[in-house]
Design a protein around this motif. Sequence first.
Motif, PDB file in Angstrom:
ATOM      1  N   MET A   1      37.672 -34.595 -43.132  1.00 36.81           N
ATOM      2  CA  MET A   1      38.238 -35.447 -41.875  1.00 36.81           C
ATOM      3  C   MET A   1      37.013 -36.424 -41.508  1.00 36.81           C
ATOM      4  SD  MET A   1      40.081 -33.653 -38.357  1.00 36.81           S
ATOM      5  CE  MET A   1      41.038 -33.228 -39.660  1.00 36.81           C
ATOM      6  N   SER A   2      37.467 -37.780 -41.531  1.00 36.53           N
ATOM      7  CA  SER A   2      36.463 -38.488 -41.182  1.00 36.53           C
ATOM      8  C   SER A   2      36.261 -38.858 -39.765  1.00 36.53           C
ATOM      9  CB  SER A   2      36.777 -40.050 -41.719  1.00 36.53           C
ATOM     10  OG  SER A   2      35.888 -40.996 -41.173  1.00 36.53           O
ATOM     11  N   VAL A   3      35.151 -38.289 -39.076  1.00 35.15           N
ATOM     12  CA  VAL A   3      34.880 -38.540 -37.549  1.00 35.15           C
ATOM     13  C   VAL A   3      34.131 -39.720 -37.483  1.00 35.15           C
ATOM     14  CG1 VAL A   3      33.623 -37.514 -35.594  1.00 35.15           C
ATOM     15  CG2 VAL A   3      34.752 -36.158 -37.568  1.00 35.15           C
ATOM     16  N   ILE A   4      34.873 -40.760 -36.583  1.00 31.63           N
ATOM     17  CA  ILE A   4      34.117 -41.859 -36.082  1.00 31.63           C
ATOM     18  C   ILE A   4      33.158 -41.719 -35.126  1.00 31.63           C
ATOM     19  CG2 ILE A   4      34.575 -44.252 -35.168  1.00 31.63           C
ATOM     20  CD1 ILE A   4      37.689 -43.837 -36.252  1.00 31.63           C
ATOM     21  N   SER A   5      33.296 -41.083 -33.894  1.00 29.50           N
ATOM     22  CA  SER A   5      32.613 -40.791 -32.765  1.00 29.50           C
ATOM     23  C   SER A   5      33.430 -39.838 -31.971  1.00 29.50           C
ATOM     24  CB  SER A   5      32.180 -42.165 -32.149  1.00 29.50           C
ATOM     25  OG  SER A   5      33.454 -42.538 -31.506  1.00 29.50           O
ATOM     26  N   SER A   6      32.587 -39.198 -31.003  1.00 32.56           N
ATOM     27  CA  SER A   6      33.293 -38.327 -30.004  1.00 32.56           C
ATOM     28  C   SER A   6      32.515 -38.327 -28.510  1.00 32.56           C
ATOM     29  CB  SER A   6      33.273 -36.826 -30.388  1.00 32.56           C
ATOM     30  OG  SER A   6      31.938 -36.459 -30.632  1.00 32.56           O
ATOM     31  N   ILE A   7      33.357 -37.917 -27.725  1.00 33.99           N
ATOM     32  CA  ILE A   7      32.934 -37.843 -26.243  1.00 33.99           C
ATOM     33  C   ILE A   7      33.439 -36.788 -25.808  1.00 33.99           C
ATOM     34  CG2 ILE A   7      34.695 -39.140 -25.262  1.00 33.99           C
ATOM     35  CD1 ILE A   7      32.566 -40.522 -23.368  1.00 33.99           C
ATOM     36  N   THR A   8      32.573 -35.759 -24.915  1.00 34.41           N
ATOM     37  CA  THR A   8      32.865 -34.823 -24.222  1.00 34.41           C
ATOM     38  C   THR A   8      33.026 -35.080 -22.694  1.00 34.41           C
ATOM     39  OG1 THR A   8      32.043 -33.246 -25.733  1.00 34.41           O
ATOM     40  CG2 THR A   8      32.274 -32.553 -23.574  1.00 34.41           C
ATOM     41  N   VAL A   9      34.028 -34.856 -21.942  1.00 31.64           N
ATOM     42  CA  VAL A   9      34.197 -34.926 -20.618  1.00 31.64           C
ATOM     43  C   VAL A   9      34.364 -33.700 -19.853  1.00 31.64           C
ATOM     44  CG1 VAL A   9      35.805 -36.313 -18.875  1.00 31.64           C
ATOM     45  CG2 VAL A   9      35.413 -37.186 -21.219  1.00 31.64           C
ATOM     46  N   THR A  10      33.519 -33.498 -18.710  1.00 30.76           N
ATOM     47  CA  THR A  10      33.645 -32.206 -17.943  1.00 30.76           C
ATOM     48  C   THR A  10      34.105 -32.752 -16.564  1.00 30.76           C
ATOM     49  OG1 THR A  10      31.692 -31.429 -19.105  1.00 30.76           O
ATOM     50  CG2 THR A  10      32.081 -30.483 -17.096  1.00 30.76           C
ATOM     51  N   VAL A  11      35.186 -32.038 -16.251  1.00 26.22           N
ATOM     52  CA  VAL A  11      35.800 -32.359 -14.825  1.00 26.22           C
ATOM     53  C   VAL A  11      35.836 -31.028 -14.060  1.00 26.22           C
ATOM     54  CG1 VAL A  11      37.907 -33.632 -13.831  1.00 26.22           C
ATOM     55  CG2 VAL A  11      37.258 -33.858 -16.250  1.00 26.22           C
ATOM     56  N   PRO A  12      35.417 -31.173 -12.800  1.00 27.90           N
ATOM     57  CA  PRO A  12      35.333 -29.978 -11.704  1.00 27.90           C
ATOM     58  C   PRO A  12      36.756 -29.764 -11.305  1.00 27.90           C
ATOM     59  CG  PRO A  12      34.784 -32.069 -10.577  1.00 27.90           C
ATOM     60  CD  PRO A  12      34.666 -32.451 -12.134  1.00 27.90           C
ATOM     61  N   ALA A  13      36.894 -28.410 -11.101  1.00 26.27           N
ATOM     62  CA  ALA A  13      38.231 -28.113 -10.216  1.00 26.27           C
ATOM     63  C   ALA A  13      38.110 -28.671  -8.722  1.00 26.27           C
ATOM     64  CB  ALA A  13      38.092 -26.624 -10.265  1.00 26.27           C
ATOM     65  N   THR A  14      39.368 -28.719  -8.226  1.00 22.01           N
ATOM     66  CA  THR A  14      39.390 -29.302  -6.866  1.00 22.01           C
ATOM     67  C   THR A  14      40.206 -28.239  -5.923  1.00 22.01           C
ATOM     68  OG1 THR A  14      41.291 -30.417  -7.656  1.00 22.01           O
ATOM     69  CG2 THR A  14      38.970 -31.426  -7.403  1.00 22.01           C
ATOM     70  N   THR A  15      39.871 -28.064  -4.556  1.00 24.71           N
ATOM     71  CA  THR A  15      40.668 -27.705  -3.815  1.00 24.71           C
ATOM     72  C   THR A  15      41.225 -28.718  -2.781  1.00 24.71           C
ATOM     73  OG1 THR A  15      40.932 -25.879  -1.860  1.00 24.71           O
ATOM     74  CG2 THR A  15      38.783 -26.968  -2.213  1.00 24.71           C
ATOM     75  N   ALA A  16      42.776 -28.822  -2.599  1.00 25.14           N
ATOM     76  CA  ALA A  16      43.042 -29.925  -1.837  1.00 25.14           C
ATOM     77  C   ALA A  16      43.867 -29.536  -0.533  1.00 25.14           C
ATOM     78  CB  ALA A  16      44.248 -30.676  -2.673  1.00 25.14           C
ATOM     79  N   ASN A  17      43.728 -30.240   0.320  1.00 32.74           N
ATOM     80  CA  ASN A  17      44.540 -30.034   1.881  1.00 32.74           C
ATOM     81  C   ASN A  17      43.676 -29.424   2.931  1.00 32.74           C
ATOM     82  OD1 ASN A  17      46.952 -31.055   0.548  1.00 32.74           O
ATOM     83  ND2 ASN A  17      47.594 -28.830   0.089  1.00 32.74           N
ATOM     84  N   LEU A  18      42.760 -28.231   2.351  1.00 40.06           N
ATOM     85  CA  LEU A  18      41.837 -27.807   3.555  1.00 40.06           C
ATOM     86  C   LEU A  18      42.660 -27.494   4.742  1.00 40.06           C
ATOM     87  CD1 LEU A  18      38.667 -29.821   2.577  1.00 40.06           C
ATOM     88  CD2 LEU A  18      39.304 -27.550   1.900  1.00 40.06           C
ATOM     89  N   GLY A  19      43.860 -27.077   4.632  1.00 36.34           N
ATOM     90  CA  GLY A  19      44.744 -26.811   5.776  1.00 36.34           C
ATOM     91  C   GLY A  19      45.515 -28.124   6.409  1.00 36.34           C
ATOM     92  N   PRO A  20      44.914 -28.842   7.322  1.00 39.37           N
ATOM     93  CA  PRO A  20      45.684 -29.684   8.014  1.00 39.37           C
ATOM     94  C   PRO A  20      45.690 -31.205   7.247  1.00 39.37           C
ATOM     95  CG  PRO A  20      43.466 -29.675   8.940  1.00 39.37           C
ATOM     96  CD  PRO A  20      43.446 -28.564   8.021  1.00 39.37           C
ATOM     97  N   GLY A  21      44.630 -31.281   6.311  1.00 42.23           N
ATOM     98  CA  GLY A  21      44.706 -32.486   5.403  1.00 42.23           C
ATOM     99  C   GLY A  21      45.754 -32.478   4.256  1.00 42.23           C
ATOM    100  N   PHE A  22      46.916 -32.266   4.517  1.00 48.43           N
ATOM    101  CA  PHE A  22      48.068 -32.167   3.328  1.00 48.43           C
ATOM    102  C   PHE A  22      48.152 -33.759   2.773  1.00 48.43           C
ATOM    103  CE2 PHE A  22      52.833 -32.307   2.458  1.00 48.43           C
ATOM    104  CZ  PHE A  22      52.499 -31.610   1.077  1.00 48.43           C
TER     105      PHE A  22
END
Length: 305
Positions: A1-22
């Motif tokens: 399999m021929s590989v041209i290039s690659s990139i690794t992306v790391t994304v954090p979890a999130t918590t939304a709303n924090l109560g009143p900030g819907f």
Amino acid sequence: MSVISSITVTVPATTANLGPGFDCIGAALTLYNKFKFTPLAEGGLIISVTGKEAEGVQTDENNLLYQAFVKFYQYIGQKPPSVKMEIDLGVPLARGLGSSATAIVGGLVGANQLADAPLSVLEVMKLAIAMEGHPDNVVPALLGGCRLAASSGDSWEICDVPWYGDIIPVVAIPDFELSTSEARQVLPPQVTRSDAIFNTAHLGLLLRGLQTGQEQWLRTALQDKLHQPYRQALIPGYDAVNAAALGAGAYGMVISGAGPTLLALVNQLQSQAVQEAMLSAWQSAGIMAVVRSLSLDNQGVTYQR
């Protein structure tokens, strides 16, 4: 399999709303999904998944990471390249910790980098919000920190929310899922003026409480009338876990995103006691859970070639 290039992306979890900030505020947390993109010279789509819940992730064209990847190339008017995607799961699925946001942000950022970054971070953000439907998870996943988003016509204003260093987010992640669509179905189509005023006041107080760490402001600010009263019934043991967290010294407890993960904000000294109390309360209700103290992720998405 021929590989041209690659990139690794790391994304954090999130918590939304924090109560009143819907649907308008969220924070990035120190849990991560990693996505590796490798263009394929001979065509096709390959998706592999590792991690505790790998069997719950689709590995065909319906995969959300791939859909975001394709959306990017449609936006810039190009045909998406054939690609191998390797997904390493660290964010639990359907638990209110932004797993879908990580896929959307990861797919868009990965595609943007493979295409030599024709889009700015702002343009990627707008695409991510359009895909997710609201900004509360995708914005902090992309930018890091705690973020408040407000729309102005077709544009967005993003405000960095200062977070007092002694405020520790404790997440209690149960071993059952709750879909965002199910959590939205229980919400009323309209709210009263008094409830809207209540949340406006409490969101303002939350912003000041997060900035200063003022205990009583935080205890009051985390209350909400727009979504949590309706969603609590979807989370078995909610009342017991809430009482346990408050009894152990938490400033307050909220539903993380659409749930069922529950998030307590605590000070450094009380974090261990709050963890133990929340875990014990859920175990007493017959529910297995993982309870962890996390930190705010201030980087957001990162990538490396």
